[in-house]
Enzyme design. Structure first.
Site, mmCIF file in Angstrom:
data_model
loop_
_atom_site.group_PDB
_atom_site.id
_atom_site.type_symbol
_atom_site.label_atom_id
_atom_site.label_comp_id
_atom_site.label_asym_id
_atom_site.label_seq_id
_atom_site.Cartn_x
_atom_site.Cartn_y
_atom_site.Cartn_z
ATOM 1 C CG ASP A 64 -0.207 -0.230 2.542
ATOM 2 O OD1 ASP A 64 1.028 -0.386 2.526
ATOM 3 O OD2 ASP A 64 -0.868 -0.282 3.603
ATOM 4 C CG HIS A 65 3.469 2.365 3.006
ATOM 5 N ND1 HIS A 65 2.531 1.531 3.551
ATOM 6 C CD2 HIS A 65 3.775 3.248 3.983
ATOM 7 C CE1 HIS A 65 2.285 1.898 4.798
ATOM 8 N NE2 HIS A 65 3.025 2.948 5.087
ATOM 9 C CG ASP A 119 2.130 1.201 9.350
ATOM 10 O OD1 ASP A 119 2.710 1.577 8.319
ATOM 11 O OD2 ASP A 119 1.388 1.961 10.011
ATOM 12 N NE ARG A 379 3.105 9.293 12.357
ATOM 13 C CZ ARG A 379 3.484 8.018 12.389
ATOM 14 N NH1 ARG A 379 4.103 7.502 11.362
ATOM 15 N NH2 ARG A 379 3.292 7.307 13.455
ATOM 16 C CB SER A 539 7.469 5.780 11.009
ATOM 17 O OG SER A 539 7.957 4.579 10.502
ATOM 18 N NE ARG A 541 9.580 5.736 8.336
ATOM 19 C CZ ARG A 541 9.188 6.946 7.948
ATOM 20 N NH1 ARG A 541 10.067 7.917 7.784
ATOM 21 N NH2 ARG A 541 7.919 7.202 7.691
#
Ligand code: MIC
Ligand code: SF4
Length: 646
Positions: A64-65, A119, A379, A539, A541
């Protein structure tokens, strides 16, 4: 014993520890989710663990990203992910199907279960009575391998809701009200649990919006009860049999209580450039707007798009506004169309995009210079939109649509009667872009497809006996993972290529950071970064830990850390320590060398406080707030090393 919903969810999954706040616990994970930007790394790690098939009840890999395909790299990553899913017994959600959190809520979220996702907005599923937590990819890989998830037992804050939302306010305003009250770090180490009579005024997707945005307050997760409304949602999704009632016990005790009477709310907005910079829309009215986007995992459900479509009926978008719709999922888009409401959006002049994250992570949709962009996103960290000095406001779909019509920030209450939002009792299901897992025998024959951009992980050296690290950079409070490891269309395609992505660490703050760190690394000197409060917010990440580690960073000394980032630092062998006296922050500058004598021994011995010698200057004290397991990981150099050892 009387329990809250969060306590029930945790207690039923405890593998070790107890409900005692602030103590280390481990919980069984039933479901996992990954998305493509964190997923490639998570699956490289999963492969490195060496398990033949996932051991969870359900694992899903969403794309999706990284939807922009400006060259082979993202498309290669998608093929890698699809082949991994087929090989290891994982559901695969193909590009275009929608945003992981919206899709998970529709198709898989199940009251009473635990979900770990790579996520930070995984708590969205908390809207459906789940315990859903965001984590780094390696933690999710470990969960897929059947290992429990380790965390510190959070405090549980009860948010007691009463009353009814006034017209033209919605779930987003509840979250913004909370953000104003708690700020971006107010829920660190806490679970936000919503209860009280006001809860029944909120649909499951409203609840999901609120649970989603708890992430921006630093919460470990947010939870809602599973009640009649949850049952009806699951029924509409054809999954009523998965419903289970989960309510807080009458005598349940919360560690803190926040009260909110919904009828007192007004439309709010988070102003540039932090999700907690919240003001009433009435005070911002009139500022000219060039772009308005309705989308993201926080606000792109069918309810949101129905509202927007009803509000534009018989009207046209202002000529100076680009009004963009990023539907949350194919299901949302198809149901909107079936209700005859997609046409209304098109007719009013909306730009309809594919289902996915898109501009929320800087994959297109960057606003023009010196213009205001209103978004229903999560964000508005500086520059996240892809435009320097951006002016991004976070708002509800109501404020978004009113402003798109007016051409300036507008109070939606002036639009007239609030539309009736009626949703179907059964949604049209769309599984066209889902690929279910293969049976084991077939799965074993699948070949993993790796493009040239997929680079295997390096080895991570154990911690030396004594550690010397030179400070390369000193930053202030609330540094986000977008500062540490930026995203956007240029950098995201490098998520599966550690050497390449490492070049961009801190690039928006100090473009020479990577060069300086690598020069030190060549000389055999470790690097350090000094941070303020809430270092690493945002995030999940893990690249924000992994890439600095690749550059030779071994220490982060800050006033405090955000939860997921701290866990990621530990997982990749970077020592996160905090100032015993925050005033010492002032005494440090780039170029200083921090000496940690006998650090390995200190960690092994469980030292809570250590001395750091600032070479040639003075000695300061630092807190080591780490569990025995964390210490082991740092000493061994990474969680992968621990997993292999175990
Ligand atoms: C985000 O909203 O920042 C992201 C992109 O979804 C991240 C994950 C990532 O960086 O890939 C998140 O929230 O964890
Ligand atoms: Fe995607 Fe934005 Fe949600 Fe992150 S916050 S998962 S980028 S929609």
């Amino acid at each position: 014993m009387s329990l809250t919903v969060a306590e029930k969810l945790i207690e039923s999954h405890l593998v070790s520890g107890s409900l005692k706040r602030g103590t280390p616990i481990a919980i069984k994970i039933d479901q996992t989710l990954t998305q493509d930007a964190t997923g490639t790394m998570a699956y490289l790690e999963f492969e490195a663990i060496g398990i033949p098939r996932v051991k969870t009840e359900l694992s899903v890999s969403y794309v999706d990203h990284n939807l922009l395909q400006t060259d082979f790299r993202n498309a290669d990553d998608h093929r890698y992910l699809q082949s991994i899913a087929a090989r290891y017994g994982i559901w695969f959600s193909r590009p275009g199907n929608g945003i992981c959190h919206q899709l998970h809520l529709e198709c898989f979220a199940r009251p009473g279960k635990t979900l770990l996702g790579s996520d930070s907005h995984t708590p969205t599923a908390g809207g459906c009575g789940m315990l859903a937590i965001g984590a780094g990819g390696l933690d999710v890989a470990m969960a897929m391998a059947g290992r429990p998830f380790h965390l510190i037992m959070p405090k549980i804050v009860g948010i007691y809701l009463t009353g009814k939302l006034p017209p033209w306010t919605s779930a987003r305003d509840i979250a913004l009200w909370m953000l104003r009250k708690l700020t971006v770090k107010g829920a660190l180490g806490k679970i936000l649990e919503y209860f009280g009579p006001g809860v029944k005024e909120l649909s499951v997707t409203d609840r999901a919006t609120i649970a989603n945005l708890g992430t921006e307050m630093g919460a470990t997760t947010s939870v809602f009860p599973s009640d009649e409304i949850t049952r009806l949602w699951l029924k509409a999704q054809g999954r009523e049999h998965e419903w289970k009632k989960i309510l807080p016990d009458k005598e349940a005790e919360y560690d803190e209580i926040i009260e909110l009477d919904l009828s007192t709310l007004e439309p709010l907005a988070a102003c540039p450039s932090s999700p907690d910079n919240v003001k009433p829309v009435a005070e911002l009215e009139g500022r000219p707007v060039a772009q308005v986007i309705v989308g993201s995992c926080a606000n792109s459900s069918l309810r949101d798009l129905v509202l927007v479509s009803q509000a534009v009926r018989g009207r046209k978008i202002h000529k100076d506004v680009s009004f963009e719709i990023n539907p949350g999922s194919l299901q949302v888009l198809e149901n909107l169309d079936a209700l005859g409401l997609l046409q209304g959006l098109i007719h009013a002049g909306a730009r309809i995009h594919q289902c996915g994250c898109l501009g929320c992570i800087g994959m297109g949709q960057a606003p023009a210079t010196d213009t205001i962009s209103l978004r229903t996103f999560t964000r508005n960290f500086p520059g996240r939109s892809g435009t320097k000095n951006d002016q991004v406001y976070l708002v509800s779909p109501e404020v978004a649509v009113a402003s798109a019509l007016a051409g300036h920030i507008a109070d939606p209450r002036k639009l007239g009667a609030y539309p009736e939002i009626e949703l179907p009792s059964h949604f049209i299901m769309n599984n066209a872009l889902f690929v279910p897992p293969l049976p084991e025998e077939e799965a074993q024959k699948v070949q993993i497809i790796r493009g040239p951009n997929i680079v295997p992980l390096p080895e991570f050296e154990p911690l030396p006996e004594d550690l010397e690290a030179q400070v390369i950079l000193k930053v202030g409070d609330n540094i986000t993972t977008d500062h540490i490891m930026p995203a956007g269309a240029k950098i995201l395609p490098l998520r599966s290529n550690l050497p390449a992505i490492s070049q961009y660490v801190f690039s928006s703050i100090d473009p020479e950071f990577a060069q300086k760190a690598l020069a030190l690394k060549e000389k055999g000197v470790a690097g350090a970064v000094i941070g303020g409060e809430n270092y690493g917010q945002g995030s999940s990440r893990e690249h924000a830990a992994l890439a600095p580690r690749y550059l030779g960073i071994r220490v982060k000394l800050a006033k405090s850390f955000a939860r997921i980032h701290k866990a990621n630092l530990i997982n990749f062998g970077i020592l996160p320590v905090t100032f015993a006296d925050p005033k010492d922050y002032e005494k440090l500058s780039p170029g200083d060398t921090l000496v940690f004598r006998d650090i390995k021994q200190a960690l092994n011995n469980g030292a809570q406080e250590i001395e750091i010698e600032i070479k040639g200057k003075r000695t300061i004290k630092a807190h080591v707030d780490l569990t025995p397991r964390d210490r082991k990981i740092i000493v061994l150099g990474s969680l992968l090393n621990l997993a292999r050892e175990e």
